[in-house]
Design an enzyme around this catalytic site. Structure first.
Site, PDB file in Angstrom:
ATOM      1  N   ILE A  79       0.845  -1.207   0.000  1.00 42.08           N
ATOM      2  CA  ILE A  79       0.000   0.000   0.000  1.00 42.08           C
ATOM      3  C   ILE A  79       0.880   1.258   0.000  1.00 42.08           C
ATOM      4  O   ILE A  79       0.571   2.244  -0.672  1.00 42.08           O
ATOM      5  CB  ILE A  79      -0.936   0.009   1.235  1.00 42.08           C
ATOM      6  CG1 ILE A  79      -1.858  -1.215   1.209  1.00 42.08           C
ATOM      7  CG2 ILE A  79      -1.741   1.290   1.310  1.00 42.08           C
ATOM      8  CD1 ILE A  79      -2.849  -1.230   0.080  1.00 42.08           C
ATOM      9  N   TYR A  91      -5.108 -19.813   1.114  1.00 45.20           N
ATOM     10  CA  TYR A  91      -4.820 -19.656   2.540  1.00 45.20           C
ATOM     11  C   TYR A  91      -3.371 -19.258   2.787  1.00 45.20           C
ATOM     12  O   TYR A  91      -3.027 -18.718   3.830  1.00 45.20           O
ATOM     13  CB  TYR A  91      -5.092 -20.964   3.304  1.00 45.20           C
ATOM     14  CG  TYR A  91      -6.563 -21.291   3.470  1.00 45.20           C
ATOM     15  CD1 TYR A  91      -7.446 -20.356   4.020  1.00 45.20           C
ATOM     16  CD2 TYR A  91      -7.054 -22.528   3.102  1.00 45.20           C
ATOM     17  CE1 TYR A  91      -8.784 -20.661   4.171  1.00 45.20           C
ATOM     18  CE2 TYR A  91      -8.405 -22.837   3.261  1.00 45.20           C
ATOM     19  CZ  TYR A  91      -9.264 -21.899   3.800  1.00 45.20           C
ATOM     20  OH  TYR A  91     -10.595 -22.191   3.956  1.00 45.20           O
ATOM     21  N   LYS A  97       8.152   2.982  20.972  1.00 45.98           N
ATOM     22  CA  LYS A  97       9.494   2.410  21.050  1.00 45.98           C
ATOM     23  C   LYS A  97      10.177   2.352  19.682  1.00 45.98           C
ATOM     24  O   LYS A  97       9.631   1.789  18.735  1.00 45.98           O
ATOM     25  CB  LYS A  97       9.403   0.986  21.630  1.00 45.98           C
ATOM     26  CG  LYS A  97       8.907   0.965  23.068  1.00 45.98           C
ATOM     27  CD  LYS A  97       9.687   1.937  23.900  1.00 45.98           C
ATOM     28  CE  LYS A  97      10.206   1.465  25.209  1.00 45.98           C
ATOM     29  NZ  LYS A  97      10.934   2.511  25.928  1.00 45.98           N
ATOM     30  N   GLY A 135     -13.470 -20.325  -7.416  1.00 42.05           N
ATOM     31  CA  GLY A 135     -12.862 -21.358  -6.594  1.00 42.05           C
ATOM     32  C   GLY A 135     -12.534 -22.602  -7.394  1.00 42.05           C
ATOM     33  O   GLY A 135     -12.828 -22.684  -8.592  1.00 42.05           O
ATOM     34  N   CYS A 152     -16.859 -16.804 -12.191  1.00 43.76           N
ATOM     35  CA  CYS A 152     -16.095 -17.985 -12.581  1.00 43.76           C
ATOM     36  C   CYS A 152     -16.750 -19.254 -12.030  1.00 43.76           C
ATOM     37  O   CYS A 152     -17.807 -19.647 -12.523  1.00 43.76           O
ATOM     38  CB  CYS A 152     -14.635 -17.836 -12.194  1.00 43.76           C
ATOM     39  SG  CYS A 152     -13.576 -18.805 -13.296  1.00 43.76           S
ATOM     40  N   ARG A 187     -10.244 -23.687 -16.157  1.00 44.57           N
ATOM     41  CA  ARG A 187     -10.034 -24.810 -17.082  1.00 44.57           C
ATOM     42  C   ARG A 187     -11.340 -25.307 -17.685  1.00 44.57           C
ATOM     43  O   ARG A 187     -11.353 -25.947 -18.714  1.00 44.57           O
ATOM     44  CB  ARG A 187      -9.437 -26.006 -16.339  1.00 44.57           C
ATOM     45  CG  ARG A 187      -8.084 -25.769 -15.741  1.00 44.57           C
ATOM     46  CD  ARG A 187      -7.546 -27.032 -15.065  1.00 44.57           C
ATOM     47  NE  ARG A 187      -6.600 -26.665 -14.032  1.00 44.57           N
ATOM     48  CZ  ARG A 187      -5.348 -26.288 -14.289  1.00 44.57           C
ATOM     49  NH1 ARG A 187      -4.906 -26.267 -15.520  1.00 44.57           N
ATOM     50  NH2 ARG A 187      -4.549 -25.929 -13.299  1.00 44.57           N
ATOM     51  N   HIS A 240     -13.214 -12.846 -14.603  1.00 44.53           N
ATOM     52  CA  HIS A 240     -13.077 -12.212 -13.283  1.00 44.53           C
ATOM     53  C   HIS A 240     -13.147 -10.688 -13.417  1.00 44.53           C
ATOM     54  O   HIS A 240     -12.107 -10.040 -13.565  1.00 44.53           O
ATOM     55  CB  HIS A 240     -11.734 -12.581 -12.656  1.00 44.53           C
ATOM     56  CG  HIS A 240     -11.628 -14.018 -12.270  1.00 44.53           C
ATOM     57  ND1 HIS A 240     -11.863 -14.462 -10.985  1.00 44.53           N
ATOM     58  CD2 HIS A 240     -11.322 -15.115 -12.996  1.00 44.53           C
ATOM     59  CE1 HIS A 240     -11.695 -15.776 -10.940  1.00 44.53           C
ATOM     60  NE2 HIS A 240     -11.369 -16.199 -12.149  1.00 44.53           N
ATOM     61  N   GLU A 249     -13.519  -8.585 -11.204  1.00 43.50           N
ATOM     62  CA  GLU A 249     -12.897  -7.928 -10.046  1.00 43.50           C
ATOM     63  C   GLU A 249     -11.463  -7.500 -10.306  1.00 43.50           C
ATOM     64  O   GLU A 249     -10.958  -6.587  -9.644  1.00 43.50           O
ATOM     65  CB  GLU A 249     -12.974  -8.834  -8.806  1.00 43.50           C
ATOM     66  CG  GLU A 249     -12.077 -10.070  -8.804  1.00 43.50           C
ATOM     67  CD  GLU A 249     -12.685 -11.297  -9.479  1.00 43.50           C
ATOM     68  OE1 GLU A 249     -13.600 -11.121 -10.310  1.00 43.50           O
ATOM     69  OE2 GLU A 249     -12.238 -12.424  -9.194  1.00 43.50           O
TER      70      GLU A 249
HETATM   71  N1  GLN Z   1     -12.585 -24.361 -11.016  1.00 47.03           N
HETATM   72  C1  GLN Z   1     -13.196 -23.715 -12.125  1.00 47.03           C
HETATM   73  C2  GLN Z   1     -12.433 -23.919 -13.415  1.00 47.03           C
HETATM   74  O1  GLN Z   1     -11.266 -24.201 -13.390  1.00 47.03           O
HETATM   75  C3  GLN Z   1     -13.388 -22.235 -11.850  1.00 47.03           C
HETATM   76  C4  GLN Z   1     -12.113 -21.473 -11.629  1.00 47.03           C
HETATM   77  C5  GLN Z   1     -12.311 -20.136 -10.982  1.00 47.03           C
HETATM   78  O2  GLN Z   1     -13.312 -19.896 -10.315  1.00 47.03           O
HETATM   79  N2  GLN Z   1     -11.346 -19.244 -11.123  1.00 47.03           N
HETATM   80  O3  GLN Z   1     -12.980 -23.791 -14.480  1.00 47.03           O
END
Ligand code: GLN
Length: 536
Positions: free
Chosen positions: A22, A57, A190, A357, A384, A465, A510, A512
């Site tokens: 940042i 994570y 400190k 995910g 996605c 994928r 995506h 975002e």
């Molecule tokens: N697992 C899914 C795929 O590979 C979606 C990937 C994601 O959400 N970035 O197509």
């Protein structure tokens, strides 16, 4: 503007997570506002080639650039602050450094020499830094060195910085970021950890030029003076970085502290007038003075570490501001959702996002959430994997294909409505092999997507994928789920919408990754708008 590229290195000491990213992005913003062309680079001392194979994570979100690089989440901050794209060269890991040195060794390029950390690894590090200055494409390159000074794995990077500072033809300075802890019992700030950290850097031959001190309480001029004296830093170059409510306030704090002026003076660059940062300030004013609040449920499986969804969270902030609303995010673990508790868990949410995910865990919870949003007319944005869940839910509960699934989760399903992309078949390497980076998408007029983008051809960034199985397209469209965005080269479905719903959009890409302070993403903006309307 400058005659040759200047380099600013940002190192960290005392603890990790002080916000080097940042501070780097804020400095870059201030220099950009003064008319300089600036880019930021992140050097990561781990051995992975890139964070693409890392569990969220471990290091939070993997940010994807236009050119398809899977990078550290700090690059997301750089883009959101600067509104300028980064690329592969902006994120370098130790893995990548060693990989290129070893490839050169195998190709015989070192002519029989013993290949060593110094000079071969350090030369490669210097090359990766200076590549961003080639042909003066940037006036200033800010390079953030990951990790904390003193870590074994950052040593070659610090050594590379020492060599660059030693080389009088390279103009560079070092900003060192540390923590000044406050001892409540004695009411004291400190400075000793900072002194030790600066000394540790000096043991590697690098004298910091500027110190940025992260603190919970204002630093008195006595404290600043003491740090300057003990750390061998000029008095004006000890900068306070006080805790603030939002990361978007940091550039203004750094401007008050004159970080940009100090840096320009040390680099012998002209500074001109102090920029007013009008757009940034008005963003911040709106952020702090929302007219209303809207509550969005974010359903994902990595929610214990919020950084896993950092770009989505920031996109919600940007789009909230453009709707004059504060976005309250309710983080919901997909594994905790099922058909029985869904209505209760998702009650009182104004809009729902199902997050990206990988893998099976939590998938049925995500599908329940999609159903809840669809049936109850709640604004929905599926990103996605979230879009793929929307397709699976629709197939099962509307089209009537009870066993529909993605072959990622169930390879034996009789109705693979989401399946592996053609060009992914036979790919066994995990790193860097997905469909990555920017692809075009043609949008149908008269749809929610078209209403948001206001244009018929867009590009968005991908990382997946699997894809929508076009064999089922006619069945879906007959039943009310329509493909409203298609890749013009080959027909991959990129956007789906449920037609008779107030706002239900699933995107294979995506969005975002492209939302910035000055350009909030249109899909998020319309999603929030629909959620505000739903609330009323
Ligand atoms: N697992 C899914 C795929 O590979 C979606 C990937 C994601 O959400 N970035 O197509």
């Amino acid at each position: 503007m400058a005659s040759s590229t200047k380099y600013v290195f940002v190192t960290g000491g005392v603890t990790s997570s002080l916000g080097k990213g940042i501070i780097s992005a804020s400095l870059a913003k201030l220099l950009q506002a003064r008319g300089y062309s600036v880019t930021i680079q992140k050097l990561d001392p781990y051995i992975n080639i890139d964070p693409g194979t890392l569990n969220p994570y471990e290091h939070g979100e993997c940010f994807v650039t236009e050119d398809g690089a899977e990078t550290d989440l700090d690059l997301g901050h750089y883009e959101r602050y600067l509104n300028v794209n980064t690329s592969q060269g902006n994120n370098v890991t130790t893995g990548r450094i060693y990989q290129s040195v070893i490839n050169k060794e195998r190709a015989g390029e070192f002519l029989g020499k013993t290949v060593q950390v110094i000079p071969h690894i350090t030369d490669e590090i210097k090359r990766r830094i200076q590549i961003l200055g080639i042909d003066n494409q940037h006036d200033i390159v800010i390079t953030e060195i990951g990790g904390t000074v003193g870590d074994i794995e950052s040593l070659p990077y610090i050594e590379a910085v020492r060599q660059l500072k030693w080389d009088t033809e390279v103009d560079c300075i070092v900003i060192h970021l540390t923590l000044v802890p406050y001892l409540a019992s004695s009411g004291e700030l400190k400075t000793k950890p900072t002194q030790h950290s600066v000394k540790q850097l000096l043991e590697s031959g690098v004298q910091a030029d500027v110190l940025v001190l992260r603190t919970e309480h204002h630093l008195t001029s006595d404290v600043k003076h003491k740090v300057a004296l003990f750390c061998n830093i000029s008095k004006d170059a000890v900068i306070e970085s006080i805790n603030v409510d939002t990361i978007y306030e940091v550039p203004l704090k750094m401007q008050e502290e004159q970080l940009d002026l100090v840096v320009l003076n040390k680099l012998n660059l002209p500074h001109g007038e102090t920029p007013k940062l009008k757009k940034w300030r008005s963003f911040l004013t709106d952020l702090k003075n929302p007219v209303e609040t809207v509550t969005i449920g974010l359903i994902g499986k990595y929610i214990e570490l919020r950084d896993s969804y950092i770009s989505i969270n920031e996109s919600l902030i940007h789009s909230g501001v453009s709707n004059k609303a504060k976005v309250e995010v309710k983080w919901i673990h997909s594994e905790s959702l099922n058909a029985e508790n869904c209505a209760e868990e998702l009650d009182n949410l104004d809009g729902l996002i199902v997050a990206p995910g990988f893998g099976e865990r939590g998938i049925e919870g995500k599908i329940c959430a999609v159903r809840y949003a669809r049936v109850n007319n709640i604004p929905f944005l599926g990103i996605c994997l979230g879009m793929q869940c929307a397709v699976i839910e629709f197939a099962r509960n509307v089209v009537g294909l009870k066993d529909a699934h993605s072959t990622e989760m169930n390879n034996a399903t009789a109705n693979p409505v989401i399946y592996l992309m053609k060009d992914q078949e036979g790919v066994s390497d995990k790193g860097g092999t997905m469909r990555l980076g920017a692809y075009p998408c043609a949008i149908t007029q008269g749809t929610k997507a078209h209403d948001a983008y206001g244009t018929e051809l867009i590009t968005e960034r991908h990382r997946h994928r699997y894809e929508f199985n076009n064999k089922y397209m006619a069945d879906f469209e007959k039943n009310g789920m329509v493909a409203t965005g298609i890749n013009p080269n080959g027909g991959l479905v990129e956007i789906v919408e449920v037609a008779n719903h107030p706002w239900f959009v699933g995107v294979q890409f995506h969005p975002e990754y492209k939302s910035t302070v000055v350009n909030p993403h249109p899909l998020f903006v319309k999603f929030i708008k629909a959620s505000i309307k739903n609330k009323k």
